[in-house]
Design a protein around this motif. Sequence first.
Motif, PDB file in Angstrom:
ATOM      1  N   THR A 176      -3.846   0.498  -3.239  1.00 12.78           N
ATOM      2  CA  THR A 176      -3.489   1.908  -3.206  1.00 12.78           C
ATOM      3  C   THR A 176      -4.266   2.652  -4.268  1.00 12.78           C
ATOM      4  N   ASN A 195       0.919   4.888   1.645  1.00 10.75           N
ATOM      5  CA  ASN A 195       0.258   5.520   2.769  1.00 10.75           C
ATOM      6  C   ASN A 195       1.112   6.669   3.279  1.00 10.75           C
ATOM      7  N   GLU A 253      -7.843  -3.805   3.436  1.00 13.57           N
ATOM      8  CA  GLU A 253      -7.619  -2.493   4.053  1.00 13.57           C
ATOM      9  C   GLU A 253      -8.004  -2.482   5.526  1.00 13.57           C
ATOM     10  N   ASP A 254      -9.041  -3.223   5.875  1.00 12.67           N
ATOM     11  CA  ASP A 254      -9.489  -3.262   7.263  1.00 12.67           C
ATOM     12  C   ASP A 254      -8.432  -3.895   8.168  1.00 12.67           C
ATOM     13  N   THR A 285       0.837  -1.186   0.000  1.00 13.84           N
ATOM     14  CA  THR A 285       0.000   0.000   0.000  1.00 13.84           C
ATOM     15  C   THR A 285       0.875   1.240   0.000  1.00 13.84           C
ATOM     16  N   ILE A 342      -5.241  -4.010   7.619  1.00  8.70           N
ATOM     17  CA  ILE A 342      -4.090  -3.101   7.688  1.00  8.70           C
ATOM     18  C   ILE A 342      -4.378  -1.956   8.649  1.00  8.70           C
ATOM     19  N   SER A 343      -5.566  -1.380   8.560  1.00 15.57           N
ATOM     20  CA  SER A 343      -5.888  -0.252   9.445  1.00 15.57           C
ATOM     21  C   SER A 343      -5.964  -0.677  10.912  1.00 15.57           C
ATOM     22  N   LYS A 344      -6.338  -1.938  11.157  1.00 17.58           N
ATOM     23  CA  LYS A 344      -6.393  -2.449  12.528  1.00 17.58           C
ATOM     24  C   LYS A 344      -5.082  -3.100  12.964  1.00 17.58           C
ATOM     25  N   LYS A 345      -4.058  -2.994  12.122  1.00 17.60           N
ATOM     26  CA  LYS A 345      -2.718  -3.522  12.396  1.00 17.60           C
ATOM     27  C   LYS A 345      -2.737  -5.024  12.683  1.00 17.60           C
ATOM     28  N   HIS A 384       3.060   8.458   6.104  1.00 18.42           N
ATOM     29  CA  HIS A 384       3.735   7.915   7.272  1.00 18.42           C
ATOM     30  C   HIS A 384       4.122   9.043   8.213  1.00 18.42           C
TER      31      HIS A 384
END
Length: 169
Positions: free
Chosen positions: A151, A92, A114-115, A90, A117-120, A94
């Motif tokens: 992306t 992003n 994406e979910d 992705t 990734i956003s929630k690590k 930083h």
Amino acid sequence: MKKISSVPLGRLIVVGLLFLCFFATIIIIILGISEPSDSLAYAFLLPLLILFNIVHYIKSGYWEYLKIDDLKISNNYYNLDWENVYITLTTNHHAISPRYPSVIIYLDDHYLNEDEISKKKYKMFMIVTFRMPQRQEYILSKYSKQVKIITKLQDERLGVFLEHNKQFD
């Protein structure tokens, strides 16, 4: 075995913050000895805030290394065989360079969305910079599957990954 830092210059950032915290504490102690004051206690909030930043950076992976060899890739917590590695990529913004998007490679045992990734919820990651193209080339030389690209930006930084994906079309 080759060791690659997850964040370029990540350890330097953490060590720099440690020195900043140490010197701020020494200066506050010296000022407290020479000129005692009740309000000087508030000055110790600065080193405390710097310590919170250090903990945040370490928990965010700035201190981690990826250990790569012909059979597997690992960090401090996970080991993945190259047969079981899936790369999701992705672009992003930083914390180090919020103006310029960074290319971030996520390594896991499945392709991420994406979910996740956003929630690590990923096992490993690595930030790729323009100045270090050998990082992405080395990873791709070991990787034999398609790279999933999540992306909205398409620019020359993704060229190596797009070229890698062409062999699977």
